[in-house]
Motif scaffolding. Structure first.
Motif: not given
Length: 215
Positions: A20-25, A27-28, A32-33, A56-60
């Motif tokens: 798993r990779l993590r992109a801080p952006s 999370q931020r 809002a999106i 991370e976006h897709a899962v969220h």
């Protein structure tokens, strides 16, 4: 003034074998999106995400919008492995295994979608990626269905914000084919491929949600 960050995923330092990779952006900006997507996406159907990155976006979004089925994708093997790992960890059943899709490719491995998302890609890719995105979206989407873009843009009616100007310079120093895109040029590309003029939503950190709909 905060400035946008290009995607810089990192592996989990606590688990070297964890893909798993993590992109801080991510999370931020994810909430809002999501707030915008609640008004943009249909209540049901398949949502294709191009350049899903860490996943991370897709899962969220899949967790927050259970009526939709999300189809993530990315051209990077590391990103695809990360997306698959985030999906497994989530336990969600409304997100599909990631596809390998290069936005510049003439053919994509699916025939239709009910919506397409593309977050923080077109400024970190050659212009051919934007052209490929709109070309494929024009084929895959039906009348009224949305193509949602997110990121920083140049706009003809106002000066570029200092943070975005610095970000643009940084991108171009990394690759001359990268850089913030002119919103008018992106809108013209949409028109060529059968989309109406975009709806613009101001977002935090001088980013925009840019929503096109198929005519």
């Amino acid at each position: 003034m905060s400035k946008p960050q290009f995607w810089q995923p990192t592996a989990d330092p606590q688990a070297a074998a964890d893909p798993r990779l993590r992109a801080p952006s991510a999370q931020r900006n994810r909430d809002a999106i999501l707030a915008v997507l609640r008004d943009v996406l249909p209540p049901s159907g398949r949502v294709l995400e191009i350049a899903s990155g860490s996943g991370e976006h897709a899962v969220h979004f899949a967790g927050a919008l259970p009526g939709l089925t999300f189809q993530p994708s990315d051209p990077s093997p590391d990103a695809v492995a990360s997306i698959a790992a985030w999906i497994k960890e989530s336990g969600l059943d409304n997100i599909l295994s990631p596809l390998v899709i290069d936005a510049t490719a003439p053919d994509w491995p699916l025939e239709a979608a009910d919506a397409i998302l593309c977050i923080n890609m077109i400024h970190i890719a050659p212009w051919a990626a934007a052209e490929g995105l709109f070309r494929a979206a024009g084929r895959l989407l039906q009348q009224g269905q949305p193509l949602y873009l997110y990121g920083p843009y140049r706009r003809s009616d106002r000066p570029l914000e200092p943070g975005n100007a610095a970000f643009d310079e940084s991108l171009r120093s990394r690759d001359p084919a990268w850089g913030l895109r002119d919103l008018d040029a992106v809108a013209a590309l949409g028109s060529i491929h059968g989309f109406d003029g975009p709806e613009i939503v101001e977002m935090p950190a001088n980013n925009l949600s840019v929503i096109f709909r198929k005519i």
